[in-house]
Design an enzyme around this catalytic site. Structure first.
Site, PDB file in Angstrom:
ATOM      1  N   ASP A  15       0.823  -1.207   0.000  1.00 43.96           N
ATOM      2  CA  ASP A  15       0.000   0.000   0.000  1.00 43.96           C
ATOM      3  C   ASP A  15       0.858   1.259   0.000  1.00 43.96           C
ATOM      4  O   ASP A  15       2.080   1.217   0.210  1.00 43.96           O
ATOM      5  CB  ASP A  15      -0.898   0.020   1.242  1.00 43.96           C
ATOM      6  CG  ASP A  15      -1.991  -1.028   1.193  1.00 43.96           C
ATOM      7  OD1 ASP A  15      -2.367  -1.438   0.088  1.00 43.96           O
ATOM      8  OD2 ASP A  15      -2.470  -1.435   2.271  1.00 43.96           O
ATOM      9  N   TYR A  59       7.038  -9.725   6.850  1.00 46.43           N
ATOM     10  CA  TYR A  59       7.024  -8.286   7.088  1.00 46.43           C
ATOM     11  C   TYR A  59       7.585  -7.969   8.472  1.00 46.43           C
ATOM     12  O   TYR A  59       7.565  -8.823   9.378  1.00 46.43           O
ATOM     13  CB  TYR A  59       5.600  -7.735   7.025  1.00 46.43           C
ATOM     14  CG  TYR A  59       5.034  -7.582   5.634  1.00 46.43           C
ATOM     15  CD1 TYR A  59       5.059  -6.342   4.986  1.00 46.43           C
ATOM     16  CD2 TYR A  59       4.457  -8.656   4.965  1.00 46.43           C
ATOM     17  CE1 TYR A  59       4.525  -6.192   3.717  1.00 46.43           C
ATOM     18  CE2 TYR A  59       3.921  -8.515   3.691  1.00 46.43           C
ATOM     19  CZ  TYR A  59       3.957  -7.280   3.074  1.00 46.43           C
ATOM     20  OH  TYR A  59       3.431  -7.132   1.814  1.00 46.43           O
TER      21      TYR A  59
END
Length: 295
Positions: free
Chosen positions: A73, A134
């Site tokens: 994003d 992540y």
């Protein structure tokens, strides 16, 4: 973590006659990008930047579309992102030896390609991946964030109990329907296998979450982090994130934390001989054991 629409190249493992599939390993600072994927209104994106650079340095008349392991994003960073692109054989043969250096000279300083190589048979950057890892970084220092790290670390203005956050995280690991922690996408499953979710406090005092799964749905990591921060600062009990997960619906108390603390660190792939099989498997729509419905 992913955008709503995938390009047609995502759906194809077979490389068309006369083309070569090329793997790119790259990283970027996401703060000035409107995410990975190209957008209709022409905002600056990582995909657009790299595709334009490829077109320029190879002196091509057309744009060759990239397929990526994880469509991050706006504001999210990547250290170990992976993409692929199918290039004409002649173009690849002409430019392969100097392509990396030429991209370095053309790309902006906030995006780098580190490796360009012919991909093994069956490789698909998105569908062949077996996990993505992540990291989300937070500081609870009362003075705030180190100015040199402000673009990559979130300041949480409450003291955080790491042990409580890890206890809550344990209840979320495994294969579950993460609908409560995802932004719903029509027709897509929210079942994921969360392989690892843990916090550690680094020597510099920064709290770092490691979040590893076979795949992530939109906003999943940032929602999980938001829920665990509420546990860490005492606003919610240890059991709360697990109860939200079991409820299966979005809870307004779960905040999607800001993107700048999040970095895609690494993408994992199976052995070369298993790439095509993994790609086929990843396309199957999943359901939990005993649940209604099918592929």
């Amino acid at each position: 973590m992913f955008e709503r629409i995938y390009g047609v190249t995502d759906q194809r493992d077979d490389v068309q006659p006369g083309f070569v599939r090329v793997r790119l390993d790259l990283s970027y600072d996401g703060r000035d990008f409107s995410g990975w994927a190209k957008q209709a209104r022409g905002q600056r994106t990582v995909q657009g930047e790299i595709e334009d650079a490829l077109k320029t340095v190879t002196r091509s008349s057309e744009t060759y579309e990239l397929t990526v392991a994880g469509r991050t994003d706006a504001g999210v960073h990547a250290r170990g992102q992976v993409a692929h692109v199918d290039l004409p054989e002649g173009l690849w043969a002409e430019h392969r030896e100097k392509l990396l250096r030429r991209l370095a000279g053309r790309l902006s300083h906030d995006v780098r390609v580190w490796k360009v190589e012919e991909a093994p048979a069956g490789f698909n950057a998105r569908f062949s991946a077996i996990w993505r890892r992540y990291a989300y970084r937070v500081t609870d220092h009362p003075g705030g964030v180190d100015p040199l790290l402000r673009g990559h670390v979130l300041w949480h203005d409450w003291t955080l109990d790491m042990d409580a956050m890890n206890a809550a995280a344990e209840r979320l690991v495994g294969e579950h329907d993460f609908a409560a922690y995802c932004k719903k996408r029509e027709g897509a499953t929210t079942i994921r296998t969360l392989q690892e979710l843990r916090w550690e406090r680094r020597p510099d005092g920064i709290l770092e979450a490691t979040v590893k799964a076979d795949a992530f749905c939109h906003n999943m990591v940032r929602s999980l982090v938001g829920a665990l921060l509420f546990v860490g600062d005492g606003h919610r009990p240890v059991e709360w994130p697990g109860k939200v997960l079991a409820a299966g619906v979005r809870d307004s108390a779960v905040h999607v934390v800001r993107p700048h603390g999040l970095t895609l660190e690494e993408v994992g792939y199976p052995a070369d001989e298993l790439l095509a099989a993994r790609s086929r498997e990843a396309r199957n729509k999943r359901s939990l054991p005993g649940s209604a419905g099918c592929c």
